[in-house]
Design a protein around this motif. Structure first.
Motif, PDB file in Angstrom:
ATOM      1  N   ASP A 228       0.870  -1.182   0.000  1.00  0.00           N
ATOM      2  CA  ASP A 228       0.000   0.000   0.000  1.00  0.00           C
ATOM      3  C   ASP A 228       0.905   1.230   0.000  1.00  0.00           C
ATOM      4  N   ARG A 229       1.195   1.728  -1.187  1.00  0.00           N
ATOM      5  CA  ARG A 229       2.221   2.769  -1.345  1.00  0.00           C
ATOM      6  C   ARG A 229       1.922   4.024  -0.531  1.00  0.00           C
ATOM      7  N   ASP A 230       0.678   4.502  -0.552  1.00  0.00           N
ATOM      8  CA  ASP A 230       0.344   5.756   0.127  1.00  0.00           C
ATOM      9  C   ASP A 230       0.462   5.638   1.642  1.00  0.00           C
ATOM     10  N   THR A 231      -0.079   4.562   2.205  1.00  0.00           N
ATOM     11  CA  THR A 231      -0.010   4.388   3.657  1.00  0.00           C
ATOM     12  C   THR A 231       1.418   4.124   4.101  1.00  0.00           C
ATOM     13  N   ALA A 232       2.165   3.364   3.314  1.00  0.00           N
ATOM     14  CA  ALA A 232       3.566   3.098   3.645  1.00  0.00           C
ATOM     15  C   ALA A 232       4.377   4.394   3.639  1.00  0.00           C
ATOM     16  N   ALA A 233       4.102   5.281   2.684  1.00  0.00           N
ATOM     17  CA  ALA A 233       4.805   6.566   2.631  1.00  0.00           C
ATOM     18  C   ALA A 233       4.482   7.415   3.853  1.00  0.00           C
ATOM     19  N   TYR A 234       3.233   7.346   4.313  1.00  0.00           N
ATOM     20  CA  TYR A 234       2.833   8.081   5.521  1.00  0.00           C
ATOM     21  C   TYR A 234       3.573   7.554   6.746  1.00  0.00           C
ATOM     22  N   PHE A 235       3.696   6.228   6.865  1.00  0.00           N
ATOM     23  CA  PHE A 235       4.412   5.649   7.998  1.00  0.00           C
ATOM     24  C   PHE A 235       5.901   5.965   7.936  1.00  0.00           C
ATOM     25  N   THR A 236       6.426   6.130   6.748  1.00  0.00           N
ATOM     26  CA  THR A 236       7.851   6.415   6.596  1.00  0.00           C
ATOM     27  C   THR A 236       8.174   7.883   6.842  1.00  0.00           C
ATOM     28  N   ASN A 237       7.302   8.775   6.339  1.00  0.00           N
ATOM     29  CA  ASN A 237       7.623  10.202   6.341  1.00  0.00           C
ATOM     30  C   ASN A 237       6.763  11.043   7.263  1.00  0.00           C
ATOM     31  N   GLY A 238       5.640  10.502   7.763  1.00  0.00           N
ATOM     32  CA  GLY A 238       4.743  11.283   8.597  1.00  0.00           C
ATOM     33  C   GLY A 238       3.953  12.301   7.785  1.00  0.00           C
ATOM     34  N   GLY A 239       3.511  13.348   8.438  1.00  0.00           N
ATOM     35  CA  GLY A 239       2.720  14.370   7.758  1.00  0.00           C
ATOM     36  C   GLY A 239       1.243  14.077   7.829  1.00  0.00           C
ATOM     37  N   ARG A 240       0.501  14.505   6.812  1.00  0.00           N
ATOM     38  CA  ARG A 240      -0.935  14.309   6.784  1.00  0.00           C
ATOM     39  C   ARG A 240      -1.262  12.890   6.312  1.00  0.00           C
ATOM     40  N   PRO A 241      -2.115  12.175   7.052  1.00  0.00           N
ATOM     41  CA  PRO A 241      -2.462  10.813   6.610  1.00  0.00           C
ATOM     42  C   PRO A 241      -3.206  10.840   5.280  1.00  0.00           C
ATOM     43  N   PRO A 242      -3.023   9.838   4.446  1.00  0.00           N
ATOM     44  CA  PRO A 242      -3.700   9.806   3.145  1.00  0.00           C
ATOM     45  C   PRO A 242      -5.204   9.639   3.309  1.00  0.00           C
ATOM     46  N   ARG A 243      -5.937   9.989   2.296  1.00  0.00           N
ATOM     47  CA  ARG A 243      -7.389   9.875   2.323  1.00  0.00           C
ATOM     48  C   ARG A 243      -7.800   8.411   2.539  1.00  0.00           C
ATOM     49  N   GLY A 244      -8.770   8.223   3.431  1.00  0.00           N
ATOM     50  CA  GLY A 244      -9.237   6.879   3.722  1.00  0.00           C
ATOM     51  C   GLY A 244      -8.236   6.034   4.485  1.00  0.00           C
ATOM     52  N   TYR A 245      -7.319   6.693   5.189  1.00  0.00           N
ATOM     53  CA  TYR A 245      -6.230   6.005   5.890  1.00  0.00           C
ATOM     54  C   TYR A 245      -6.746   4.913   6.830  1.00  0.00           C
TER      55      TYR A 245
ATOM     56  N   ARG B 250      -9.255   3.075   6.666  1.00  0.00           N
ATOM     57  CA  ARG B 250      -9.813   1.914   5.957  1.00  0.00           C
ATOM     58  C   ARG B 250      -8.858   1.419   4.875  1.00  0.00           C
ATOM     59  N   SER B 251      -7.609   1.823   4.969  1.00  0.00           N
ATOM     60  CA  SER B 251      -6.622   1.469   3.943  1.00  0.00           C
ATOM     61  C   SER B 251      -6.388  -0.041   3.920  1.00  0.00           C
ATOM     62  N   PRO B 252      -6.018  -0.576   2.767  1.00  0.00           N
ATOM     63  CA  PRO B 252      -5.735  -2.014   2.682  1.00  0.00           C
ATOM     64  C   PRO B 252      -4.675  -2.473   3.678  1.00  0.00           C
ATOM     65  N   LEU B 253      -3.662  -1.655   3.896  1.00  0.00           N
ATOM     66  CA  LEU B 253      -2.593  -2.049   4.803  1.00  0.00           C
ATOM     67  C   LEU B 253      -3.115  -2.229   6.228  1.00  0.00           C
ATOM     68  N   LEU B 254      -3.894  -1.283   6.724  1.00  0.00           N
ATOM     69  CA  LEU B 254      -4.404  -1.387   8.082  1.00  0.00           C
ATOM     70  C   LEU B 254      -5.436  -2.502   8.214  1.00  0.00           C
ATOM     71  N   ARG B 255      -6.271  -2.683   7.197  1.00  0.00           N
ATOM     72  CA  ARG B 255      -7.281  -3.753   7.266  1.00  0.00           C
ATOM     73  C   ARG B 255      -6.608  -5.124   7.334  1.00  0.00           C
ATOM     74  N   HIS B 256      -5.607  -5.340   6.509  1.00  0.00           N
ATOM     75  CA  HIS B 256      -4.906  -6.626   6.526  1.00  0.00           C
ATOM     76  C   HIS B 256      -4.059  -6.772   7.793  1.00  0.00           C
ATOM     77  N   ALA B 257      -3.514  -5.678   8.296  1.00  0.00           N
ATOM     78  CA  ALA B 257      -2.735  -5.738   9.533  1.00  0.00           C
ATOM     79  C   ALA B 257      -3.626  -6.131  10.706  1.00  0.00           C
ATOM     80  N   ARG B 258      -4.855  -5.631  10.713  1.00  0.00           N
ATOM     81  CA  ARG B 258      -5.791  -5.982  11.790  1.00  0.00           C
ATOM     82  C   ARG B 258      -6.091  -7.482  11.765  1.00  0.00           C
ATOM     83  N   THR B 259      -6.268  -8.023  10.574  1.00  0.00           N
ATOM     84  CA  THR B 259      -6.483  -9.474  10.442  1.00  0.00           C
ATOM     85  C   THR B 259      -5.246 -10.240  10.884  1.00  0.00           C
ATOM     86  N   ALA B 260      -4.074  -9.725  10.527  1.00  0.00           N
ATOM     87  CA  ALA B 260      -2.821 -10.416  10.847  1.00  0.00           C
ATOM     88  C   ALA B 260      -2.618 -10.533  12.356  1.00  0.00           C
TER      89      ALA B 260
END
Length: 288
Positions: A219-236, A238-248
């Motif tokens: 998930d390029r946008d969410t990964a960039a946010y975790f790497t660089n900070g700043g404003r979270p991407p739109r729909g952060y 419910r992002s695929p990365l967080l949804r799959h991480a919750r399952t994991a």
């Protein structure tokens, strides 16, 4: 709740994955940034909000005073990553030269984290960084070996690329042997797959002879946010990365629970008569 250590061969997304798991957990959670090469969350995701007065390095001096001092220092050096304070960070080293001072601190710190997991119900994730071997074993300074030895799960983070598989292939066997000889057993080792590349989960598991316990999307946008900070991407949220991480996180808890049950109730010795019955049952009931 489990204490889970994340490691990699090289640049496979350990810190991003650890952040995603910590922030997505359904329970209170802690991320301990224990990479001896230095932490990146302080300057990246937190954009310098946390100064050098906080973090892992200060626990070394406290540990030399005693276990109570270490526990108090541990609590006072946690940084809240959400308003409610349910997600906490132990910031990492600001200088790799500090790693040598932590050699005798790792075992006591591991005990503190296990108490937090077992008594307070926290999901604890350890960013252990890049694995470094010396004479076939974990390097005692460049890897937080005691944290891996005592972890409930050790996740080798791997991308689905030829380069990542090639690098991980040289580490899987030594790490499995290390956990068998000095850790909680080779079954503690699993793969956390980053779905970036052409290979599928079964191909990665077969190549490394290690089971895939969970997979996270690239998930390029969410990964960039975790790497660089700043404003979270739109729909952060419910992002695929967080949804799959919750399952994991649920998959990891289930895996650890099964291991503990197996350790508490080991398999009974095989009975030849029962084995014959089972063979007939599993053969589909066919008669000769």
């Amino acid at each position: 709740m489990p204490v889970t250590a994340l490691v990699s061969a090289k640049s496979s997304g350990v810190t991003t994955a650890a952040l995603a798991l910590t922030l997505a957990s359904k329970r209170p959670s802690l991320l301990a940034e224990c990479d001896p090469a230095g932490g990146t969350i302080r300057a990246g995701f937190l954009q310098g909000q946390v100064d050098a007065g906080y973090g892992l390095y200060h626990l070394a001096a406290a540990e030399r005073t005693g276990s109570d001092a270490l526990a108090n220092a541990f609590a006072s050096h946690l940084w809240p990553m959400d308003e409610a304070g349910h997600r906490k960070l132990l910031p990492g080293l600001t200088d790799p030269a500090q790693a040598a001072a932590l050699g005798r601190t790792w075992p006591a710190l591991s005990e503190v984290m296990h108490v937090l997991a077992e008594e307070a119900g926290y999901d604890v994730f350890i960013d252990a960084g890049r694995l470094v071997l010396e004479s076939g074993h974990l390097h005692t300074t460049l890897t937080p070996a005691p944290l891996l030895h005592q972890a409930d799960l050790v996740l080798l983070v791997v991308r689905c690329t030829e380069q990542s598989l090639t690098l991980a292939r040289h580490l899987a066997d030594p790490l499995r042997t290390e956990l068998a000889e000095r850790g909680s057993g080779p079954e503690a080792l699993g793969l956390l797959l980053i779905e970036d590349g052409p290979y599928r989960a079964h191909q990665v598991a077969e190549a490394l002879k290690v089971p895939v316990l969970a997979a996270l999307p690239f998930d390029r946008d969410t990964a960039a946010y975790f790497t660089n900070g700043g404003r979270p991407p739109r729909g952060y949220g419910r992002s695929p990365l967080l949804r799959h991480a919750r399952t994991a996180t649920g998959q990891f808890e289930a895996t650890v629970s099964r291991r503990k049950i197996q350790q508490q109730y080991p398999p009974r010795a095989a009975n030849p008569q029962l084995a014959g019955v089972l063979e007939r049952l599993t053969s589909g009931g066919k008669r000769g």
